[in-house]
Design an enzyme around this catalytic site. Sequence first.
Site, mmCIF file in Angstrom:
data_model
loop_
_atom_site.group_PDB
_atom_site.id
_atom_site.type_symbol
_atom_site.label_atom_id
_atom_site.label_comp_id
_atom_site.label_asym_id
_atom_site.label_seq_id
_atom_site.Cartn_x
_atom_site.Cartn_y
_atom_site.Cartn_z
ATOM 1 N N HIS A 79 0.853 -1.197 0.000
ATOM 2 C CA HIS A 79 0.000 0.000 0.000
ATOM 3 C C HIS A 79 0.883 1.240 0.000
ATOM 4 C CE1 HIS A 79 -3.987 -1.865 1.654
ATOM 5 N NE2 HIS A 79 -3.520 -2.491 0.606
ATOM 6 N N TYR A 208 -9.211 5.282 7.306
ATOM 7 C CA TYR A 208 -9.372 5.628 8.722
ATOM 8 C C TYR A 208 -10.428 6.733 8.760
ATOM 9 C CZ TYR A 208 -5.023 3.151 9.971
ATOM 10 O OH TYR A 208 -4.053 2.196 10.187
ATOM 11 N N PRO A 300 -4.234 -0.097 18.715
ATOM 12 C CA PRO A 300 -4.000 -0.557 17.344
ATOM 13 C C PRO A 300 -4.077 0.531 16.267
ATOM 14 C CG PRO A 300 -6.191 -1.203 18.076
ATOM 15 C CD PRO A 300 -5.524 -0.570 19.258
ATOM 16 N N LYS A 304 1.212 -0.322 15.052
ATOM 17 C CA LYS A 304 2.635 -0.372 15.397
ATOM 18 C C LYS A 304 3.072 -1.618 16.168
ATOM 19 C CE LYS A 304 4.462 3.428 13.805
ATOM 20 N NZ LYS A 304 4.347 3.015 12.415
ATOM 21 N N TYR A 392 3.777 6.647 10.193
ATOM 22 C CA TYR A 392 2.997 5.447 9.887
ATOM 23 C C TYR A 392 3.855 4.381 9.210
ATOM 24 C CZ TYR A 392 -1.149 2.730 8.598
ATOM 25 O OH TYR A 392 -2.100 1.742 8.486
HETATM 26 C C1 PHB Z 1 -5.862 -4.510 10.299
HETATM 27 O O1 PHB Z 1 -5.935 -4.669 9.075
HETATM 28 O O2 PHB Z 1 -6.179 -5.405 11.090
HETATM 29 C C2 PHB Z 1 -5.379 -3.214 10.845
HETATM 30 C C3 PHB Z 1 -4.834 -2.277 9.993
HETATM 31 C C4 PHB Z 1 -4.417 -1.052 10.477
HETATM 32 C C5 PHB Z 1 -4.541 -0.773 11.831
HETATM 33 C C6 PHB Z 1 -5.074 -1.708 12.697
HETATM 34 C C7 PHB Z 1 -5.492 -2.929 12.202
HETATM 35 O O3 PHB Z 1 -4.167 0.447 12.292
#
Ligand code: PHB
Length: 399
Positions: A79, A208, A300, A304, A392
């Site tokens: 990505h 997000y 989460p 990280k 990130y």
């Molecule tokens: C996930 O795909 O499980 C995932 C991706 C990004 C995050 C948290 C979980 O910040």
Amino acid sequence: MSAQRTVLSTQVGIVGGGPAGLMLAHLLGRAGIDSIVVEKRDKDTIHATHRAGILEAPTVRMLTDSGVDGRVLTEGHEHEGTVLRFEGESHRIDFKELVGESVWLYPQNEVFLDLADARERDGGDVRWSVTDTEVVDLTTDRPGIRFTDAAGEDFEVRCEILVGADGSQSICRRAIPEQERTDNFIEYPFAWFGILAEAPPSAPELIYSNSEHGFALISQRSGTVQRMYFQCDPEEDVDDWGDERIWAELQRRVEGPDGLRLQEGPIFDKTVLKFRSYVCEPLRHGNLFLVGDAGHTVPPTGAKGLNLAFCDVRVLAPAIVEFFRTGDGTGLAGYSATALERVWKAQNFSYWATHLMHTQPGENPFNQKRRRGEFKAITGSERGAAYFAESYTGWPDDR
Ligand code: PHB
């Protein structure tokens, strides 16, 4: 308990056979250093535990360059950016353009499987499904791990270096006397409701999304399975949520003038993930070293957790190799301080991103509007977006 304990001897004893413990054992094995890993769960249980799915580029390089497996490259998805959405308006953060990096969507339980297979392939000693694990003599030069194996036989591993890679409920961390460690932690008044659904992807990259109804994250797993989360109360009961109610909640958290709609399908996994930020200081006690969640946990939001565990391993593995090759303990002496530099940066990012994107229960309208301003300061400026992109995708190891 059987009458006699079988004593085993190795250079490095590792408690915890998750990704951090297995990656450390793998790197040590490549350098000719013996280890024994003990893990209380069985392989299938760990593989069935769904965790986050975003890998920073250095995490991917550790898997491919150290010969674990290249599956991440064939089955993972690169990505080059992510979407931040606020009040129904999407803004793409272009990682590649801003900082020249990307991340990989490859679930943590697949990372685990690749590492477990690599250990088996390379003849590594991993004891699954052990019980009654205990660590002893941490401040001596022969610390030990006692455990009962899956067949009921009692063992004691004696080693020179002991590593606690046993997750957030770590028995190794708890074996450090309270007066010898500082527990830094905060809790959050919300959690994530996570689902896995059989559906086509709703977007090519992660979204997000903050809305007046709370946060949602739209992630993916494959062409046919999707991972999504929405902010919920920590005490939420998954059984109160049927598929229809979940989809309605997710849809309203992403809706906006662009008409974004999520592709729906049957939901086959539902879990509530509690949030916590925690750091143990220091990450060393005598000859015990903590790595990954045993030493620190992050919420989460910034994805990280696993990446930070691998950063610890990148600091600890060469220090252990140096110690066994030359007797020089300088790297080991510096491990905690070096690893903590990175840990606190990631703690800050995870905390900051969590507060930016989540709605506090009963939030003051001032704060809601302030967060909107903060969001605009990130998405509306190349430097602001670059701050997000660098944090990130992960800071270079030497910074
Ligand atoms: C996930 O795909 O499980 C995932 C991706 C990004 C995050 C948290 C979980 O910040």
